[in-house]
Scaffold this motif. Structure first.
Motif, PDB file in Angstrom:
ATOM      1  N   LEU A   1     -12.187  10.134   0.581  1.00 11.35           N
ATOM      2  CA  LEU A   1     -12.100  10.241  -1.034  1.00 11.35           C
ATOM      3  C   LEU A   1     -12.541  11.359  -1.552  1.00 11.35           C
ATOM      4  CD1 LEU A   1     -12.148   6.370  -0.660  1.00 11.35           C
ATOM      5  CD2 LEU A   1     -10.307   7.435  -0.980  1.00 11.35           C
ATOM      6  N   ALA A   2     -13.842  11.605  -1.200  1.00  9.58           N
ATOM      7  CA  ALA A   2     -14.730  12.644  -1.835  1.00  9.58           C
ATOM      8  C   ALA A   2     -14.163  14.146  -2.005  1.00  9.58           C
ATOM      9  CB  ALA A   2     -15.489  13.470  -1.245  1.00  9.58           C
ATOM     10  N   GLY A   3     -12.520  14.180  -1.479  1.00 11.59           N
ATOM     11  CA  GLY A   3     -11.678  15.901  -0.993  1.00 11.59           C
ATOM     12  C   GLY A   3     -12.718  16.414  -0.109  1.00 11.59           C
ATOM     13  N   TRP A   4     -13.842  16.388   0.695  1.00 10.84           N
ATOM     14  CA  TRP A   4     -14.363  17.170   1.286  1.00 10.84           C
ATOM     15  C   TRP A   4     -13.328  18.309   2.725  1.00 10.84           C
ATOM     16  CZ3 TRP A   4     -19.172  13.536   3.647  1.00 10.84           C
ATOM     17  CH2 TRP A   4     -20.178  13.576   1.717  1.00 10.84           C
ATOM     18  N   PRO A   5     -13.738  19.594   3.136  1.00 13.85           N
ATOM     19  CA  PRO A   5     -13.411  19.779   3.557  1.00 13.85           C
ATOM     20  C   PRO A   5     -13.132  19.011   5.109  1.00 13.85           C
ATOM     21  CG  PRO A   5     -14.687  21.701   2.857  1.00 13.85           C
ATOM     22  CD  PRO A   5     -14.704  20.144   2.229  1.00 13.85           C
TER      23      PRO A   5
ATOM     24  N   ARG B   1       1.155  -1.223  -0.321  1.00 13.85           N
ATOM     25  CA  ARG B   1      -0.658  -0.199  -0.050  1.00 13.85           C
ATOM     26  C   ARG B   1       1.223   1.203   0.276  1.00 13.85           C
ATOM     27  NH1 ARG B   1      -4.955   1.340  -0.991  1.00 13.85           N
ATOM     28  NH2 ARG B   1      -5.532   3.322   0.120  1.00 13.85           N
ATOM     29  N   ALA B   2       2.409   1.008   0.245  1.00 14.21           N
ATOM     30  CA  ALA B   2       3.037   2.480   0.188  1.00 14.21           C
ATOM     31  C   ALA B   2       2.513   3.017  -0.456  1.00 14.21           C
ATOM     32  CB  ALA B   2       5.039   1.752   0.345  1.00 14.21           C
ATOM     33  N   GLY B   3       2.429   4.310  -0.539  1.00 15.62           N
ATOM     34  CA  GLY B   3       2.019   5.043  -1.137  1.00 15.62           C
ATOM     35  C   GLY B   3       0.531   5.709  -1.348  1.00 15.62           C
ATOM     36  N   GLY B   4      -0.102   4.984  -1.013  1.00 16.85           N
ATOM     37  CA  GLY B   4      -1.358   5.090  -0.790  1.00 16.85           C
ATOM     38  C   GLY B   4      -2.257   5.899  -0.295  1.00 16.85           C
TER      39      GLY B   4
ATOM     40  N   GLN C   1       3.340   3.535   8.405  1.00 18.52           N
ATOM     41  CA  GLN C   1       2.902   3.575   7.091  1.00 18.52           C
ATOM     42  C   GLN C   1       1.758   3.925   6.747  1.00 18.52           C
ATOM     43  OE1 GLN C   1       4.658  -1.107   8.204  1.00 18.52           O
ATOM     44  NE2 GLN C   1       4.685  -1.237   6.175  1.00 18.52           N
ATOM     45  N   VAL C   2       1.164   4.383   7.213  1.00 17.56           N
ATOM     46  CA  VAL C   2      -0.464   4.532   7.595  1.00 17.56           C
ATOM     47  C   VAL C   2      -0.141   6.677   7.150  1.00 17.56           C
ATOM     48  CG1 VAL C   2      -1.388   3.127   8.595  1.00 17.56           C
ATOM     49  CG2 VAL C   2      -1.113   4.877   9.681  1.00 17.56           C
ATOM     50  N   THR C   3      -1.798   6.886   6.278  1.00 19.96           N
ATOM     51  CA  THR C   3      -1.490   8.328   6.758  1.00 19.96           C
ATOM     52  C   THR C   3      -3.114   9.368   7.352  1.00 19.96           C
ATOM     53  OG1 THR C   3      -3.275   8.167   4.490  1.00 19.96           O
ATOM     54  CG2 THR C   3      -1.144   8.296   3.696  1.00 19.96           C
TER      55      THR C   3
ATOM     56  N   SER D   1      -6.563  -6.458  -2.269  1.00 15.08           N
ATOM     57  CA  SER D   1      -5.487  -5.681  -1.192  1.00 15.08           C
ATOM     58  C   SER D   1      -4.955  -3.963  -1.961  1.00 15.08           C
ATOM     59  CB  SER D   1      -3.698  -5.997  -1.582  1.00 15.08           C
ATOM     60  OG  SER D   1      -2.940  -6.367  -2.677  1.00 15.08           O
ATOM     61  N   ALA D   2      -3.813  -3.268  -2.298  1.00 16.48           N
ATOM     62  CA  ALA D   2      -3.921  -2.271  -2.737  1.00 16.48           C
ATOM     63  C   ALA D   2      -3.721  -2.154  -3.743  1.00 16.48           C
ATOM     64  CB  ALA D   2      -2.589  -1.233  -1.977  1.00 16.48           C
ATOM     65  N   THR D   3      -2.802  -3.154  -4.651  1.00 15.43           N
ATOM     66  CA  THR D   3      -2.505  -3.905  -5.799  1.00 15.43           C
ATOM     67  C   THR D   3      -3.551  -4.323  -6.492  1.00 15.43           C
ATOM     68  OG1 THR D   3      -1.077  -5.843  -5.505  1.00 15.43           O
ATOM     69  CG2 THR D   3       0.016  -3.596  -5.138  1.00 15.43           C
ATOM     70  N   GLY D   4      -4.353  -5.190  -5.584  1.00 18.56           N
ATOM     71  CA  GLY D   4      -5.542  -5.214  -6.513  1.00 18.56           C
ATOM     72  C   GLY D   4      -5.926  -6.865  -5.758  1.00 18.56           C
TER      73      GLY D   4
END
Length: 316
Positions: free
Chosen positions: A133-137, A20-23, A52-54, A311-314
């Motif tokens: 994900l929708a980019g809301w404030p 998932r790195a980078g996601g 490793q998480v955001t 997973s993050a890669t499919g």
């Protein structure tokens, strides 16, 4: 954070996070003492994951285990220092604190009359993930997440009160204690066989059958809409559309084993069983899904089985 408490789940989580790195990845701190040898053991694993998480989400107790702080602002700061970009501290009746390096948002609680808290946290988390994900404030995302949690907490359980008892069956004690039901530690197949004998000849009242028929027709229409799906922003199929395709292409006797975050829940809600004996089995990690597929093959060698892990890669 229950998954990394022991193997093989811990290794499965490590591999998923590496892929998932980078996601964008959200970590629910969700500390449950019964899964860990000690708070220190949990802290050691959480500290490995935070970089490793955001996004990290937790209440005061969970933040103390993860970052050594119970004060909301200090806890958020410690989580940011550990590597996350957004730190979320749930403060109960005081609402939610969210912080990034440049923004601080306090979302007040939504007044509601509690009825059943089961699922309120999941509802909060699902709404928050959608908002991000929708980019809301942040202010909008957390206001709606709080509202989602309040809505669920103010609703009754799936089974109405009065004359109804939910019996939970699992081959391990921890799996049989759910939803305030009567826990029964037993083999599920043998339990169903005995229930079949005990309930032979029983019929529900005609009024209930009519209500069920009406509700089933309404749900079928909703599932049709979900299966058609709407492409998500990056052009991929939605999760419900994927389930619909697998449902359509599989045979009635096939076994589907699933392990992928929210997918087990959607699978149980959306899957159309064409033979009443057919079942779907879901577990929490890719490692367990693989073991479940092996187990289903041993139990019924002639039956085709599919193990889908995402997973993050499919698909893997």
């Amino acid at each position: 954070m229950s998954g990394p408490s022991e193997e093989p789940s811990r290794s499965a989580h490590d591999e998923a996070l590496t892929a998932r790195a980078g996601g964008r990845t959200v970590l629910d701190l969700d500390y449950r003492p019964m899964f860990w040898d000690s708070p220190a053991a949990a802290t050691a694993q959480v500290q490995k994951v935070l970089g490793q998480v955001t996004v990290a989400v937790g209440n005061r107790e969970e933040c103390e285990v993860a970052a050594g702080e119970t004060d909301p602002d200090r806890a958020a700061e410690a989580l940011l220092d550990a590597g996350v970009r957004l730190a979320v501290v749930k403060r109960g009746a005081d609402g939610v604190l969210a912080r990034t390096r440049t923004e601080r948002v306090v979302s007040p609680p939504i007044p509601a009359t509690p009825c059943n808290g089961l699922g309120a946290v999941d509802s909060f988390g699902g709404s928050l993930a959608h908002g991000l994900l929708a980019g809301w404030p942040l202010e909008t995302a957390f206001a709606r997440a709080n509202a989602a949690g309040a809505i669920v907490a103010s609703r009754p359980e799936c089974l109405p009160a009065g004359g109804h008892r939910l019996v939970d069956t699992g081959d391990e004690e921890i799996d049989s204690v759910k939803h305030s039901g009567v826990p029964v530690v037993a083999d599920a197949r043998e339990t169903l066989r005995e229930l079949t004998v005990l309930l032979r000849g029983y019929r529900v009242p005609a009024a209930y059958r009519a209500e069920y028929t009406r509700a089933e027709a309404e749900w079928t229409a909703r599932v049709d809409t979900a299966f058609r799906g709407t492409p998500i922003p990056d052009g991929l199929l939605s999760q419900s559309a994927v389930i619909g395709l697998v449902n359509e292409l599989s045979d009635a006797q096939d076994v589907v084993v699933c392990a992928a975050g929210s997918m087990p829940g959607d699978l149980h809600e959306l899957w159309r069983v064409r033979r009443r004996r057919a079942t779907t089995s879901s577990t929490a990690t890719a490692a367990w899904a693989t073991r479940s597929r092996v187990g289903s093959g041993c139990g019924w060698p002639a039956r085709t089985g599919t193990c889908s892990c995402w997973s993050a890669t499919g698909r893997t």
